[in-house]
Motif scaffolding. Structure first.
Motif, PDB file in Angstrom:
ATOM      1  N   PRO A   5      48.042 -87.099 -81.543  1.00 29.08           N
ATOM      2  CA  PRO A   5      47.453 -88.236 -80.841  1.00 29.08           C
ATOM      3  C   PRO A   5      45.936 -88.120 -80.714  1.00 29.08           C
ATOM      4  O   PRO A   5      45.337 -87.160 -81.191  1.00 29.08           O
ATOM      5  CB  PRO A   5      48.124 -88.173 -79.463  1.00 29.08           C
ATOM      6  CG  PRO A   5      48.389 -86.712 -79.256  1.00 29.08           C
ATOM      7  CD  PRO A   5      48.693 -86.158 -80.632  1.00 29.08           C
ATOM      8  N   GLY A   6      45.352 -89.077 -80.032  1.00 32.74           N
ATOM      9  CA  GLY A   6      43.924 -89.081 -79.735  1.00 32.74           C
ATOM     10  C   GLY A   6      43.244 -90.298 -80.336  1.00 32.74           C
ATOM     11  O   GLY A   6      43.052 -90.361 -81.543  1.00 32.74           O
ATOM     12  N   HIS A   7      42.909 -91.272 -79.480  1.00 30.40           N
ATOM     13  CA  HIS A   7      42.339 -92.519 -79.994  1.00 30.40           C
ATOM     14  C   HIS A   7      40.838 -92.664 -79.756  1.00 30.40           C
ATOM     15  O   HIS A   7      40.241 -93.618 -80.219  1.00 30.40           O
ATOM     16  CB  HIS A   7      43.080 -93.728 -79.423  1.00 30.40           C
ATOM     17  CG  HIS A   7      42.873 -93.955 -77.964  1.00 30.40           C
ATOM     18  ND1 HIS A   7      43.516 -93.205 -77.008  1.00 30.40           N
ATOM     19  CD2 HIS A   7      42.099 -94.836 -77.311  1.00 30.40           C
ATOM     20  CE1 HIS A   7      43.144 -93.625 -75.816  1.00 30.40           C
ATOM     21  NE2 HIS A   7      42.279 -94.616 -75.971  1.00 30.40           N
ATOM     22  N   GLU A   8      40.225 -91.750 -79.050  1.00 27.81           N
ATOM     23  CA  GLU A   8      38.777 -91.782 -78.838  1.00 27.81           C
ATOM     24  C   GLU A   8      38.173 -90.597 -79.574  1.00 27.81           C
ATOM     25  O   GLU A   8      38.593 -89.456 -79.368  1.00 27.81           O
ATOM     26  CB  GLU A   8      38.447 -91.720 -77.345  1.00 27.81           C
ATOM     27  CG  GLU A   8      38.967 -92.923 -76.581  1.00 27.81           C
ATOM     28  CD  GLU A   8      38.684 -92.836 -75.098  1.00 27.81           C
ATOM     29  OE1 GLU A   8      38.204 -93.835 -74.544  1.00 27.81           O
ATOM     30  OE2 GLU A   8      38.954 -91.787 -74.490  1.00 27.81           O
ATOM     31  N   LEU A   9      37.196 -90.874 -80.431  1.00 27.63           N
ATOM     32  CA  LEU A   9      36.649 -89.773 -81.209  1.00 27.63           C
ATOM     33  C   LEU A   9      35.215 -90.025 -81.639  1.00 27.63           C
ATOM     34  O   LEU A   9      34.754 -91.162 -81.694  1.00 27.63           O
ATOM     35  CB  LEU A   9      37.516 -89.505 -82.442  1.00 27.63           C
ATOM     36  CG  LEU A   9      37.656 -90.650 -83.431  1.00 27.63           C
ATOM     37  CD1 LEU A   9      36.977 -90.285 -84.744  1.00 27.63           C
ATOM     38  CD2 LEU A   9      39.122 -90.928 -83.659  1.00 27.63           C
ATOM     39  N   ALA A  10      34.547 -88.962 -81.910  1.00 30.59           N
ATOM     40  CA  ALA A  10      33.209 -88.960 -82.503  1.00 30.59           C
ATOM     41  C   ALA A  10      33.087 -87.635 -83.227  1.00 30.59           C
ATOM     42  O   ALA A  10      33.724 -86.650 -82.853  1.00 30.59           O
ATOM     43  CB  ALA A  10      32.135 -89.101 -81.438  1.00 30.59           C
ATOM     44  N   SER A  32      35.486 -97.407 -83.451  1.00 33.49           N
ATOM     45  CA  SER A  32      36.219 -98.169 -82.453  1.00 33.49           C
ATOM     46  C   SER A  32      37.672 -97.717 -82.437  1.00 33.49           C
ATOM     47  O   SER A  32      38.199 -97.238 -83.439  1.00 33.49           O
ATOM     48  CB  SER A  32      36.136 -99.655 -82.799  1.00 33.49           C
ATOM     49  OG  SER A  32      36.895-100.412 -81.878  1.00 33.49           O
ATOM     50  N   PHE A  33      38.325 -97.904 -81.335  1.00 32.74           N
ATOM     51  CA  PHE A  33      39.736 -97.578 -81.188  1.00 32.74           C
ATOM     52  C   PHE A  33      40.572 -98.341 -82.213  1.00 32.74           C
ATOM     53  O   PHE A  33      41.532 -97.822 -82.762  1.00 32.74           O
ATOM     54  CB  PHE A  33      40.173 -97.908 -79.768  1.00 32.74           C
ATOM     55  CG  PHE A  33      41.648 -98.037 -79.555  1.00 32.74           C
ATOM     56  CD1 PHE A  33      42.516 -97.055 -79.985  1.00 32.74           C
ATOM     57  CD2 PHE A  33      42.171 -99.124 -78.883  1.00 32.74           C
ATOM     58  CE1 PHE A  33      43.883 -97.155 -79.768  1.00 32.74           C
ATOM     59  CE2 PHE A  33      43.532 -99.230 -78.667  1.00 32.74           C
ATOM     60  CZ  PHE A  33      44.389 -98.255 -79.101  1.00 32.74           C
ATOM     61  N   ILE A  34      40.185 -99.580 -82.494  1.00 35.88           N
ATOM     62  CA  ILE A  34      40.902-100.383 -83.477  1.00 35.88           C
ATOM     63  C   ILE A  34      40.039-100.522 -84.719  1.00 35.88           C
ATOM     64  O   ILE A  34      38.915-101.008 -84.655  1.00 35.88           O
ATOM     65  CB  ILE A  34      41.274-101.762 -82.920  1.00 35.88           C
ATOM     66  CG1 ILE A  34      42.257-101.580 -81.759  1.00 35.88           C
ATOM     67  CG2 ILE A  34      41.847-102.663 -84.011  1.00 35.88           C
ATOM     68  CD1 ILE A  34      42.656-102.846 -81.066  1.00 35.88           C
ATOM     69  N   CYS A  95      36.806 -97.045 -77.139  1.00 31.96           N
ATOM     70  CA  CYS A  95      37.948 -97.660 -76.463  1.00 31.96           C
ATOM     71  C   CYS A  95      37.502 -98.351 -75.183  1.00 31.96           C
ATOM     72  O   CYS A  95      37.531 -99.558 -75.082  1.00 31.96           O
ATOM     73  CB  CYS A  95      39.031 -96.634 -76.166  1.00 31.96           C
ATOM     74  SG  CYS A  95      40.495 -97.383 -75.407  1.00 31.96           S
ATOM     75  N   ARG A  96      37.077 -97.571 -74.189  1.00 26.98           N
ATOM     76  CA  ARG A  96      36.791 -98.200 -72.889  1.00 26.98           C
ATOM     77  C   ARG A  96      35.616 -99.163 -72.940  1.00 26.98           C
ATOM     78  O   ARG A  96      35.666-100.229 -72.342  1.00 26.98           O
ATOM     79  CB  ARG A  96      36.643 -97.169 -71.795  1.00 26.98           C
ATOM     80  CG  ARG A  96      35.703 -96.046 -72.063  1.00 26.98           C
ATOM     81  CD  ARG A  96      35.912 -94.918 -71.090  1.00 26.98           C
ATOM     82  NE  ARG A  96      36.514 -93.835 -71.833  1.00 26.98           N
ATOM     83  CZ  ARG A  96      36.464 -92.588 -71.464  1.00 26.98           C
ATOM     84  NH1 ARG A  96      35.891 -92.248 -70.355  1.00 26.98           N
ATOM     85  NH2 ARG A  96      37.004 -91.661 -72.206  1.00 26.98           N
ATOM     86  N   PHE A  97      34.549 -98.819 -73.649  1.00 26.93           N
ATOM     87  CA  PHE A  97      33.423 -99.750 -73.735  1.00 26.93           C
ATOM     88  C   PHE A  97      33.774-100.955 -74.605  1.00 26.93           C
ATOM     89  O   PHE A  97      33.440-102.088 -74.263  1.00 26.93           O
ATOM     90  CB  PHE A  97      32.157 -99.056 -74.254  1.00 26.93           C
ATOM     91  CG  PHE A  97      31.257 -98.609 -73.148  1.00 26.93           C
ATOM     92  CD1 PHE A  97      31.455 -97.395 -72.534  1.00 26.93           C
ATOM     93  CD2 PHE A  97      30.234 -99.421 -72.701  1.00 26.93           C
ATOM     94  CE1 PHE A  97      30.642 -96.983 -71.495  1.00 26.93           C
ATOM     95  CE2 PHE A  97      29.413 -99.013 -71.658  1.00 26.93           C
ATOM     96  CZ  PHE A  97      29.618 -97.789 -71.051  1.00 26.93           C
ATOM     97  N   ALA A  98      34.454-100.733 -75.708  1.00 27.06           N
ATOM     98  CA  ALA A  98      34.836-101.861 -76.568  1.00 27.06           C
ATOM     99  C   ALA A  98      35.802-102.793 -75.841  1.00 27.06           C
ATOM    100  O   ALA A  98      35.678-104.018 -75.915  1.00 27.06           O
ATOM    101  CB  ALA A  98      35.455-101.350 -77.862  1.00 27.06           C
ATOM    102  N   THR A  99      36.755-102.228 -75.112  1.00 28.10           N
ATOM    103  CA  THR A  99      37.701-103.026 -74.333  1.00 28.10           C
ATOM    104  C   THR A  99      36.970-103.834 -73.273  1.00 28.10           C
ATOM    105  O   THR A  99      37.193-105.045 -73.125  1.00 28.10           O
ATOM    106  CB  THR A  99      38.755-102.111 -73.679  1.00 28.10           C
ATOM    107  OG1 THR A  99      39.468-101.419 -74.705  1.00 28.10           O
ATOM    108  CG2 THR A  99      39.720-102.904 -72.813  1.00 28.10           C
ATOM    109  N   SER A 100      36.086-103.189 -72.549  1.00 33.01           N
ATOM    110  CA  SER A 100      35.339-103.869 -71.487  1.00 33.01           C
ATOM    111  C   SER A 100      34.402-104.928 -72.048  1.00 33.01           C
ATOM    112  O   SER A 100      34.276-106.013 -71.487  1.00 33.01           O
ATOM    113  CB  SER A 100      34.537-102.858 -70.662  1.00 33.01           C
ATOM    114  OG  SER A 100      35.422-101.994 -69.999  1.00 33.01           O
ATOM    115  N   GLY A 123      37.701 -95.500 -66.558  1.00 36.08           N
ATOM    116  CA  GLY A 123      36.777 -95.689 -67.670  1.00 36.08           C
ATOM    117  C   GLY A 123      36.499 -97.140 -67.999  1.00 36.08           C
ATOM    118  O   GLY A 123      35.354 -97.537 -68.230  1.00 36.08           O
ATOM    119  N   VAL A 124      37.540 -97.988 -68.006  1.00 38.26           N
ATOM    120  CA  VAL A 124      37.353 -99.400 -68.344  1.00 38.26           C
ATOM    121  C   VAL A 124      36.578-100.117 -67.244  1.00 38.26           C
ATOM    122  O   VAL A 124      35.646-100.873 -67.519  1.00 38.26           O
ATOM    123  CB  VAL A 124      38.714-100.086 -68.616  1.00 38.26           C
ATOM    124  CG1 VAL A 124      38.555-101.597 -68.755  1.00 38.26           C
ATOM    125  CG2 VAL A 124      39.358 -99.507 -69.866  1.00 38.26           C
TER     126      VAL A 124
END
Length: 191
Positions: A5-10, A32-34, A95-100, A123-124
């Motif tokens: 797993p793991g959807h946030e990365l750099a 981006s997460f997506i 994820c959180r910034f893109a979602t927000s 985070g969101v």
């Protein structure tokens, strides 16, 4: 199974495919997460976050807890990072910034002068405060934790409401002189 797993990365690009033209080994990036396909109607409209054929690291293929993560359509989906940005900070953007951002700007169409009530400061929610404040909105922070409300103020909230001690709807109406233009639930819990 097996799955990682793991959807946030750099991270740093370790290898590139034959069709990648914008990136090279050693580039510092996030994603981006997506990840969009680049071919569907949503991608063509600039809405990769709702791509009809999306891929998601950590869900559709191995994610950020793996030693290496393969990312399709790298030219479309990767984002360059400044050398000074920490990987942990950059990973939170996908994820959180893109979602927000999509909630506050894309769906809420928040702009200067609007009143925005943000409920819940994970985070969101904290990302939503920063984005709405950067757009010039007046942010009202609602949470149950005084420390999180203090952090919301530090990040741009002009007012905060402790949901344990206040009639939240009435307090928002009073603060915003009639009510918020946009209300964002980043909690998923009744205050």
């Amino acid at each position: 199974m097996p799955h990682v797993p793991g959807h946030e990365l750099a991270g740093v690009v370790e290898a590139v495919g034959k069709d990648v033209t914008n990136w090279k080994v050693g580039d510092k990036v996030t994603v981006s997460f997506i990840c969009g396909c680049g071919s569907c109607s949503e991608c063509h409209a600039g809405h990769q976050q709702v791509c009809l054929h999306q891929e998601q690291p950590g869900f559709t293929h191995w994610g950020s807890f793996a030693e290496y993560v393969a990312l399709h359509q790298a030219d479309l989906n990767l984002v360059a990072l400044p050398e000074s940005m920490e990987f942990a900070t950059a990973a939170s953007l996908g994820c959180r910034f893109a979602t927000s951002f999509r909630a506050v700007i894309g769906q809420g169409r928040v702009s200067a002068g609007h009143w925005v009530a943000v409920h819940g400061y994970g985070g969101v929610g904290l990302s939503a405060v920063m984005i709405a404040a950067a757009a010039g909105a007046n942010v009202i922070g609602v949470d149950l934790d005084p420390a999180k409300l203090d952090l919301a103020r530090e990040l741009g909230a002009v007012a905060v409401i402790d949901g344990r001690e206040a009639d939240v709807p009435a307090a928002i109406r009073d603060t915003a002189r009639g009510g918020a233009h946009v209300s964002l639930d980043a909690l998923g819990h009744r205050l």
